[in-house]
Scaffold this motif. Structure first.
Motif, PDB file in Angstrom:
ATOM      1  N   LYS A  47      69.875  27.580  77.322  1.00 62.19           N
ATOM      2  CA  LYS A  47      69.908  26.319  77.885  1.00 62.19           C
ATOM      3  C   LYS A  47      68.746  25.757  77.737  1.00 62.19           C
ATOM      4  N   ARG A  48      67.709  26.391  78.497  1.00 58.22           N
ATOM      5  CA  ARG A  48      66.402  26.013  78.539  1.00 58.22           C
ATOM      6  C   ARG A  48      65.507  25.887  77.285  1.00 58.22           C
ATOM      7  N   ALA A  49      65.912  26.871  76.408  1.00 57.92           N
ATOM      8  CA  ALA A  49      65.396  26.958  75.129  1.00 57.92           C
ATOM      9  C   ALA A  49      65.703  25.613  74.043  1.00 57.92           C
ATOM     10  N   ARG A  50      67.126  25.152  74.263  1.00 61.94           N
ATOM     11  CA  ARG A  50      67.415  23.746  73.769  1.00 61.94           C
ATOM     12  C   ARG A  50      66.831  22.777  74.359  1.00 61.94           C
ATOM     13  N   GLN A  51      66.515  22.806  75.722  1.00 62.68           N
ATOM     14  CA  GLN A  51      65.802  21.528  76.398  1.00 62.68           C
ATOM     15  C   GLN A  51      64.622  21.594  75.692  1.00 62.68           C
ATOM     16  N   LEU A  52      63.908  22.752  75.642  1.00 61.89           N
ATOM     17  CA  LEU A  52      62.279  22.943  75.079  1.00 61.89           C
ATOM     18  C   LEU A  52      62.278  22.293  73.893  1.00 61.89           C
ATOM     19  N   LEU A  56      59.691  19.381  72.324  1.00 61.69           N
ATOM     20  CA  LEU A  56      58.864  19.497  71.635  1.00 61.69           C
ATOM     21  C   LEU A  56      59.107  18.360  70.556  1.00 61.69           C
ATOM     22  N   GLU A  57      60.090  17.997  70.011  1.00 65.56           N
ATOM     23  CA  GLU A  57      60.322  16.984  69.011  1.00 65.56           C
ATOM     24  C   GLU A  57      59.702  15.624  69.704  1.00 65.56           C
ATOM     25  N   ALA A  58      60.141  15.358  70.934  1.00 64.65           N
ATOM     26  CA  ALA A  58      59.799  14.166  71.654  1.00 64.65           C
ATOM     27  C   ALA A  58      58.199  14.192  71.887  1.00 64.65           C
ATOM     28  N   LEU A  59      57.612  15.064  71.989  1.00 60.34           N
ATOM     29  CA  LEU A  59      55.928  15.334  71.882  1.00 60.34           C
ATOM     30  C   LEU A  59      55.464  15.049  70.506  1.00 60.34           C
ATOM     31  N   ASN A 154      44.671  15.436  78.827  1.00 61.79           N
ATOM     32  CA  ASN A 154      46.113  15.680  77.956  1.00 61.79           C
ATOM     33  C   ASN A 154      47.053  16.565  78.311  1.00 61.79           C
ATOM     34  N   VAL A 155      46.978  16.837  79.792  1.00 58.44           N
ATOM     35  CA  VAL A 155      47.616  17.862  80.293  1.00 58.44           C
ATOM     36  C   VAL A 155      49.069  17.584  81.072  1.00 58.44           C
ATOM     37  N   LEU A 156      50.143  18.408  80.422  1.00 61.48           N
ATOM     38  CA  LEU A 156      51.545  18.139  81.209  1.00 61.48           C
ATOM     39  C   LEU A 156      51.924  19.428  81.863  1.00 61.48           C
ATOM     40  N   CYS A 157      52.904  19.398  82.984  1.00 63.45           N
ATOM     41  CA  CYS A 157      53.435  20.639  83.466  1.00 63.45           C
ATOM     42  C   CYS A 157      54.887  20.928  82.788  1.00 63.45           C
ATOM     43  N   TYR A 158      54.873  22.151  82.409  1.00 63.26           N
ATOM     44  CA  TYR A 158      55.990  22.675  81.710  1.00 63.26           C
ATOM     45  C   TYR A 158      57.424  22.347  82.411  1.00 63.26           C
ATOM     46  N   GLU A 159      57.560  22.446  83.610  1.00 56.29           N
ATOM     47  CA  GLU A 159      58.700  22.491  84.328  1.00 56.29           C
ATOM     48  C   GLU A 159      59.124  21.001  84.345  1.00 56.29           C
ATOM     49  N   LEU A 162      60.273  19.968  80.862  1.00 58.44           N
ATOM     50  CA  LEU A 162      61.854  20.594  80.528  1.00 58.44           C
ATOM     51  C   LEU A 162      62.634  19.615  81.256  1.00 58.44           C
ATOM     52  N   ALA A 163      62.428  19.322  82.466  1.00 59.16           N
ATOM     53  CA  ALA A 163      63.422  18.414  83.384  1.00 59.16           C
ATOM     54  C   ALA A 163      63.847  17.042  82.739  1.00 59.16           C
ATOM     55  N   GLN A 164      62.988  16.497  81.824  1.00 63.39           N
ATOM     56  CA  GLN A 164      63.236  15.275  81.424  1.00 63.39           C
ATOM     57  C   GLN A 164      64.289  15.125  80.077  1.00 63.39           C
ATOM     58  N   TYR A 165      64.821  16.382  79.775  1.00 61.13           N
ATOM     59  CA  TYR A 165      65.380  16.598  78.388  1.00 61.13           C
ATOM     60  C   TYR A 165      66.768  17.512  78.727  1.00 61.13           C
ATOM     61  N   ASP A 166      67.959  17.224  78.075  1.00 61.60           N
ATOM     62  CA  ASP A 166      69.101  17.840  78.260  1.00 61.60           C
ATOM     63  C   ASP A 166      69.061  19.097  77.417  1.00 61.60           C
ATOM     64  N   ASP A 167      70.281  19.825  77.157  1.00 65.67           N
ATOM     65  CA  ASP A 167      70.267  20.941  76.504  1.00 65.67           C
ATOM     66  C   ASP A 167      71.216  20.643  75.102  1.00 65.67           C
ATOM     67  N   ASN A 168      71.378  19.106  74.978  1.00 64.25           N
ATOM     68  CA  ASN A 168      72.122  18.950  73.761  1.00 64.25           C
ATOM     69  C   ASN A 168      71.341  19.139  72.559  1.00 64.25           C
ATOM     70  N   TYR A 169      71.295  20.121  71.990  1.00 66.41           N
ATOM     71  CA  TYR A 169      70.435  20.299  70.634  1.00 66.41           C
ATOM     72  C   TYR A 169      71.358  21.271  69.769  1.00 66.41           C
TER      73      TYR A 169
END
Length: 546
Positions: A47-52, A56-59, A154-159, A162-169
């Motif tokens: 699930k978290r891999a799909r969120q990631l 990635l695409e959003a970045l 240009n730093v982001l927090c990983y968790e 991930l929380a910004q995206y669902d796992d619909n991928y």
């Protein structure tokens, strides 16, 4: 006439889908900087891999972009392995232990777009911030409450990301020869060279690595990859483990801490561990001092450097742990050979079995070996002849990133016949057991005879008072070169040069017995734990035999 079979592509994402569907409750346990024991399931992982992948695409990461990681062995790094490659990007694992100049070169040469960085590595990235030409974002692998203070903008927090995206991928399908990963060699001369793995090569490598005569991995195993995930894909374990459904135990930044390794082995019932010989030495030293056991650990696989017989014997006889020695290279994904007995060999005397374990093993299916002389003539597998070791197979590199791919070219490691020159010198016996006798550049030539530095080192390391040893050739007015042995003694050991030389006379041919022994507090190592012979030769460049 073609076969009537489906032409489905071999994809990293297919391993993840298989693991999630067939082993959804299997565990991945991790030590991280922000959590001493994180635990979740394959289902959570997928699930978290799909969120990631969505993140990635959003970045702005696109197909084929290189995404760099500087991280330890834990669940977040596993998520990057699968999400980056599965989405069609290239997961570029970078060794944070390299010199800053090398890390800077590697990131710029690969043109990494995004870096995912462990908290402990942030000082390194901050020191390089003005030199990273292509990096757009840096993502710190932690929670918001554990984010370090930083001068980077240009730093982001990983968790939080991930929380910004669902796992619909939906994982995309594409050609299996597409690049999925990159790893740079950490050679001691010149700039590191980039090796690029494909989805096809990685899956074939994982299949072969799990075979019964290889690691014999299954869903009944609890596997602990101590070898770093930034070092040749942790020898393929992150892929093979999910493929077979094994429980994974990840030691994070504690991979060299004997106490932590023991605790993980005992509390998580680890059955299989993988690490370089120095790691097993650290664990054994802790066990000796603490009087603890490792009852669940059935197999300790080792590679990266020749494993001294002393380690093999201590694990086998004191802790009933089978040592599975192998050999490979970054250019080989890395699996080339592994130890396994043939039918009937189990009845050999125990010392003969140990001698076979001390070799580098037999080739797995998918890797062809040959040894050749100076004129490139193939030599027999008789256990006597030794020559330059060459390999070929479907997970072996054809060249380096950004360099010539033309076989036989000066900067291509593959010869005109399609064989990769490993740089190793080896013998192969009639049963197919290969033994590295030296690196081509480390062989000692004395009085017209070739002497193996590795043979000397292994013999010295078998002495109970010697912790580590290295042999190099130094100038001799009569013999051109003679072996010099450099030794690190165990704490409180009382041993002199003459005693060591007398000991080695019983174990080595007279030409191989070193002319002198020098004692040092520690030996230099490369970032991947191998003896740095180049540094030793530099340190002792003015040495003269008396």
């Amino acid at each position: 006439m073609n076969g009537l079979m489906m032409n489905t592509q071999l994809m990293i994402s297919s391993i993840l889908r298989h693991g999630e569907k067939n082993y959804p409750r299997q565990e991945i346990v991790s030590v991280t900087v922000d959590n001493p024991r994180h635990r979740y399931t394959y289902k959570d992982f997928a699930k978290r891999a799909r969120q990631l992948a969505n993140a990635l695409e959003a970045l702005g990461a696109k197909f084929g972009d290189r995404i760099g990681t500087l991280a330890w062995n834990d669940y977040r790094h596993m998520e990057l392995y699968y999400a980056v490659s599965g989405a069609g990007m290239v997961c570029h694992m970078i060794n944070p232990k390299l010199f800053p100049e090398q890390v800077n070169y590697i990131i710029n040469h690969a043109e990494d777009k995004i870096l995912f960085v462990d908290v402990l590595v942030m000082p390194l990235i901050e020191a390089l911030k003005d030199h990273l030409k292509t990096v757009e974002k840096i993502v710190v692998l932690t929670t918001s409450s554990n984010m370090p203070e930083t001068s980077l903008s240009n730093v982001l927090c990983y968790e939080d990301l991930l929380a910004q995206y669902d796992d619909n991928y939906t994982w995309p399908e594409f050609d299996e020869n597409t690049a999925c990963g990159m790893c740079y060699t950490s050679g001691t001369t010149g700039n590191p060279k980039g090796v690029v793995y494909s989805h096809r090569s990685t899956l074939l490598h994982a299949y072969a690595g799990a075979l019964p005569d290889a690691t014999n991995a299954s869903n009944r195993d609890v596997i602990m990859p101590i070898v770093p995930m930034f070092h040749v894909n942790a020898w393929g374990i992150p892929y093979a483990s999910i493929m077979v459904g094994a429980k994974l135990v990840m030691p994070g930044p504690k991979m060299a801490d004997g106490e932590t390794l023991h605790n993980l082995i005992e509390t998580e019932n680890v059955t299989y561990g993988s690490g370089v010989p120095t790691i097993w030495m650290a664990l054994l030293d802790y066990l000796d001092k603490s009087n603890n056991k490792i009852d669940s650990l059935k197999v300790a696989s080792t590679g990266g450097a020749a494993c001294p017989k002393g380690i093999i014997e201590r694990l086998k006889f004191d802790y009933q742990t089978h040592v599975l020695q192998g050999w490979g290279m970054t250019e080989m994904s890395p699996l080339g050979t592994l130890f396994s007995l043939k039918p009937g060999m189990e009845n050999l005397p125990e010392d003969q079995i140990t001698d076979l374990q001390a070799k580098q093993g037999r080739s797995v299916f998918g890797v062809e070996l040959k040894i050749v002389d100076d004129e490139n003539n193939e030599l027999p597998w008789d256990g006597v002849a030794f020559g330059a070791l060459k390999v070929r197979g479907p997970w072996i590199a054809t060249g380096y990133y950004g360099m010539s791919q033309e076989p036989g070219a000066e900067d291509c490691p593959v010869d005109k016949d399609g064989w990769l020159n490993t740089g190793d010198v080896a013998t192969i016996d009639p049963e197919g057991f290969m033994q590295i006798t030296d690196r081509t550049k480390d062989v000692i030539k004395t009085g017209g005879e070739w002497v193996s530095s590795i043979e000397i080192e292994n013999a010295a390391a078998s002495h109970p008072m010697i912790a580590e040893a290295a042999a190099i050739g130094r100038y001799h007015p009569k013999w051109t070169e003679r072996p010099l042995l450099i030794v690190v003694l165990h704490q409180d050991a009382d041993l002199n040069a003459e005693q060591i030389i007398d000991y080695l006379r019983e174990k080595l041919h007279k030409w191989s017995v070193p002319d002198d022994v020098v004692f040092v507090e520690e030996l230099p190592h490369t970032a991947t734990g191998k003896l740095n012979k180049l540094a030793l030769r530099q340190d002792f460049k003015d040495y003269q035999f008396s």
